[in-house]
Design a protein around this motif. Structure first.
Motif, mmCIF file in Angstrom:
data_model
loop_
_atom_site.group_PDB
_atom_site.id
_atom_site.type_symbol
_atom_site.label_atom_id
_atom_site.label_comp_id
_atom_site.label_asym_id
_atom_site.label_seq_id
_atom_site.Cartn_x
_atom_site.Cartn_y
_atom_site.Cartn_z
ATOM 1 N N ARG A 209 -89.574 -45.634 -16.892
ATOM 2 C CA ARG A 209 -89.220 -45.560 -15.477
ATOM 3 C C ARG A 209 -89.581 -46.870 -14.790
ATOM 4 N NH1 ARG A 209 -91.580 -41.010 -11.234
ATOM 5 N NH2 ARG A 209 -90.090 -41.391 -9.516
ATOM 6 N N ILE A 210 -88.634 -47.431 -14.047
ATOM 7 C CA ILE A 210 -88.859 -48.702 -13.345
ATOM 8 C C ILE A 210 -88.719 -48.466 -11.851
ATOM 9 C CG2 ILE A 210 -88.091 -51.074 -13.035
ATOM 10 C CD1 ILE A 210 -86.989 -51.004 -15.861
ATOM 11 N N ARG A 211 -89.795 -48.762 -11.119
ATOM 12 C CA ARG A 211 -89.772 -48.603 -9.662
ATOM 13 C C ARG A 211 -90.150 -49.928 -9.025
ATOM 14 N NH1 ARG A 211 -93.309 -43.806 -7.686
ATOM 15 N NH2 ARG A 211 -91.712 -43.638 -6.047
ATOM 16 N N LYS A 212 -89.398 -50.315 -8.007
ATOM 17 C CA LYS A 212 -89.687 -51.573 -7.317
ATOM 18 C C LYS A 212 -89.218 -51.446 -5.873
ATOM 19 C CE LYS A 212 -89.166 -56.600 -7.838
ATOM 20 N NZ LYS A 212 -90.625 -56.848 -7.896
ATOM 21 N N ARG A 213 -89.987 -52.033 -4.943
ATOM 22 C CA ARG A 213 -89.674 -51.912 -3.518
ATOM 23 C C ARG A 213 -89.095 -53.214 -2.979
ATOM 24 N NH1 ARG A 213 -94.120 -48.048 -0.688
ATOM 25 N NH2 ARG A 213 -92.785 -48.627 1.084
ATOM 26 N N PHE A 214 -88.236 -53.052 -1.950
ATOM 27 C CA PHE A 214 -87.538 -54.204 -1.368
ATOM 28 C C PHE A 214 -87.444 -54.050 0.145
ATOM 29 C CE2 PHE A 214 -86.047 -53.524 -5.653
ATOM 30 C CZ PHE A 214 -86.066 -54.798 -6.206
ATOM 31 N N ALA A 215 -87.136 -55.180 0.782
ATOM 32 C CA ALA A 215 -87.012 -55.180 2.242
ATOM 33 C C ALA A 215 -85.673 -54.612 2.696
ATOM 34 C CB ALA A 215 -87.193 -56.597 2.790
ATOM 35 N N THR A 216 -84.620 -54.785 1.890
ATOM 36 C CA THR A 216 -83.291 -54.332 2.279
ATOM 37 C C THR A 216 -82.648 -53.504 1.171
ATOM 38 O OG1 THR A 216 -82.112 -56.251 1.409
ATOM 39 C CG2 THR A 216 -82.971 -56.411 3.665
ATOM 40 N N LYS A 217 -81.679 -52.701 1.556
ATOM 41 C CA LYS A 217 -80.950 -51.907 0.579
ATOM 42 C C LYS A 217 -80.171 -52.815 -0.377
ATOM 43 C CE LYS A 217 -78.630 -48.147 1.768
ATOM 44 N NZ LYS A 217 -77.536 -47.229 2.245
ATOM 45 N N GLY A 218 -79.585 -53.900 0.152
ATOM 46 C CA GLY A 218 -78.815 -54.818 -0.678
ATOM 47 C C GLY A 218 -79.626 -55.399 -1.818
#
Length: 340
Positions: free
Chosen positions: A27-36
């Motif tokens: 499972r790979i989870r990563k957070r970002f500032a934008t949906k793009g």
């Protein structure tokens, strides 16, 4: 859902949560500032997996937006209102996060439609709006049709990801119609409207059961021998309905368009009458009025189907209860009929 907004107030609210090698894989989870950014990262990870030949046949990594465009190019643009349908599909795709189509699941769409009902999905302008179950059912049907048609065309070989998910059950809506004493009131207000031909359009709808757009867009070439031929209909089939000589005499004698758009004028005229119609039936009530009175006056249900241009008799059967003798056996064959 693979990509979602956690709405936790952080600078990185968007999260990509995927298992590129399947349910049992890492499972790979990563957070970002934008949906793009989240979408781009997910596509990058999936392509890395796809480039490993020892994993077997290549995974279909086309995003949902790519399939929608392909569907539109091969089929959608032939529909009666192609741009409108495409826009609705693009909005659904945007709300789902434009996932890789082969990774879309029933669970993803089930969560999406609940969030739509709760007003938690943003549109292209960033606005959140609650929608009704009927709207969700349309979105469901439109997206389901994309996979079904692409599969028929040989452009999609995987299972339809929405297969097996039932639509919301919707209660039958009230089919309101004008009472005989209300029709002159409506016509009088339309005669007093700012547009001289408003009353003519209304009378065409009441006399033929046509949709407002079909009457409003009439051209002179569609009128001949006291008959109106409706073209470019919702069912994509022309239909011809006879009219009285008096109504034929009211129609403008021109070759091109007979009328200009005047729906707003009709809405203002109805407001002046004080009559209240069910939501969404402002102009459609004229079509309901024709069908209801047609059956109450002893009309044949099969003839009504032809006049209205229904493809399915089930649509026309909504008016069957207006027939004078509909279910009259309930009066004579009930268990207390002999003592009443």
């Amino acid at each position: 859902m693979p990509i979602r907004n956690l709405k936790d107030g952080s600078d990185l609210p968007w999260i990509s949560d995927i298992r590129p090698n399947g349910r049992d894989g890492k499972r790979i989870r990563k957070r970002f500032a934008t949906k793009g950014e989240a979408i781009a990262y997910e596509s990058f990870i999936l392509r890395k997996v796809d480039d490993k030949p020892w994993l077997g046949e290549k995974t279909d990594l086309r995003n949902l937006s790519e399939l929608i465009k392909l569907w539109y190019d091969l089929h959608g643009q032939q529909l009666a209102q192609p741009k409108s349908r495409l826009r609705k599909l693009e909005l659904t795709c945007f709300g789902l996060g434009d996932p890789v189509a082969s990774k879309l699941t029933i669970n993803d769409f089930a969560h999406y439609r609940q969030m739509r009902l709760d007003g938690e999905i943003e549109d292209f302008q960033g606005k959140k709006t609650k929608v009704k179950p009927n709207t969700i059912n349309h979105e469901h049907a439109y997206l389901n049709a994309v996979f079904t048609e692409l599969k028929r065309l040989g452009e999609w070989t995987l299972p339809n990801p929405l297969e097996g998910l039932p639509q919301f059950k919707i209660e039958d809506t009230e089919l309101a119609y004008l009472y005989p004493e209300e029709i002159p009131i409506v016509l009088d207000e339309c005669r007093n409207a700012e547009y001289e031909h408003l009353v003519t359009i209304v009378m065409v709808c009441l006399a033929t059961g046509c949709r407002w757009s079909e009457a409003e867009n009439l051209k002179g070439s569609q009128i001949a021998h006291n008959r109106i031929t409706f073209v470019k209909t919702k069912g994509k089939k022309n239909r011809t309905v006879p009219i009285a000589q008096e109504l034929a005499n009211m129609l403008p004698r021109v070759r091109g368009p007979l009328f200009r758009p005047c729906r707003r004028s009709f809405e203002r005229a109805i407001k002046r009458t004080g009559l209240i119609f069910p939501e969404g039936q402002m102009t459609h009530i004229l079509r309901h009025t024709f069908a209801s009175h047609f059956m109450m006056n002893g009309g044949n249900i099969l003839v009504l189907k032809q006049i209205l241009g229904h493809a399915d008799i089930k649509d026309t059967m909504r008016y069957a209860h207006f027939a004078p003798d509909h279910l009259d056996d309930a009066i004579t064959k009930n268990p207390i009929s002999s003592i009443l």
